[in-house]
Scaffold this active site. Sequence first.
Site, PDB file in Angstrom:
ATOM      1  N   GLU A  46       0.817  -1.210   0.000  1.00 22.52           N
ATOM      2  CA  GLU A  46       0.000   0.000   0.000  1.00 22.52           C
ATOM      3  C   GLU A  46       0.854   1.265   0.000  1.00 22.52           C
ATOM      4  OE1 GLU A  46      -3.892  -1.736   2.338  1.00 22.52           O
ATOM      5  OE2 GLU A  46      -2.568  -0.374   3.415  1.00 22.52           O
ATOM      6  N   CYS A  55      -1.341  -4.543  -5.931  1.00 18.48           N
ATOM      7  CA  CYS A  55      -1.944  -5.773  -5.410  1.00 18.48           C
ATOM      8  C   CYS A  55      -0.963  -6.937  -5.439  1.00 18.48           C
ATOM      9  CB  CYS A  55      -3.174  -6.134  -6.244  1.00 18.48           C
ATOM     10  SG  CYS A  55      -4.487  -4.903  -6.204  1.00 18.48           S
ATOM     11  N   GLU A  57      -1.374  -9.971  -6.592  1.00 22.31           N
ATOM     12  CA  GLU A  57      -1.365 -10.687  -7.856  1.00 22.31           C
ATOM     13  C   GLU A  57      -0.430 -10.014  -8.862  1.00 22.31           C
ATOM     14  OE1 GLU A  57      -3.891  -9.635  -5.991  1.00 22.31           O
ATOM     15  OE2 GLU A  57      -5.767 -10.614  -6.557  1.00 22.31           O
TER      16      GLU A  57
END
Length: 134
Positions: A46, A55, A57
């Site tokens: 973040e 993210c 992924e």
Amino acid sequence: MNKEAQDLMEKARSVLGRAYVPYSHFPVGAALLMKDGQVITGVNVENVSFGATNCAERSALFTAISQGYPAKSVKAIAIAGISQGFLSPCSICRQVMVELCDPETAVYLSNADEEIMETTVAELVPLAFDHLDV
């Protein structure tokens, strides 16, 4: 559930503690099984400017590319988190998966109860934007 899914999900769960989530406190771990048998992991990272957040992924997929894997080298993806429902990739991650994975690439989703649901990239993005008609 098959052994591949269970093993890959364990790898995704094992990196949850590496996530950098000081704002949402919602860690996500991802693990890619490459077609050559190697496993690459990623976590969400973040930023106070939320648009700069990455993210899990995409972290894993971008790591695979940076390590020299060409597009379409992913055999399966596992995504682990702490949600009550099955944790599904966001739309940006789905678009990156369309670009870097085959449509039939297995995608394993988990929930806080450590259950696993199996789907594919094509099932996650049935009308994928996958080429330019110019």
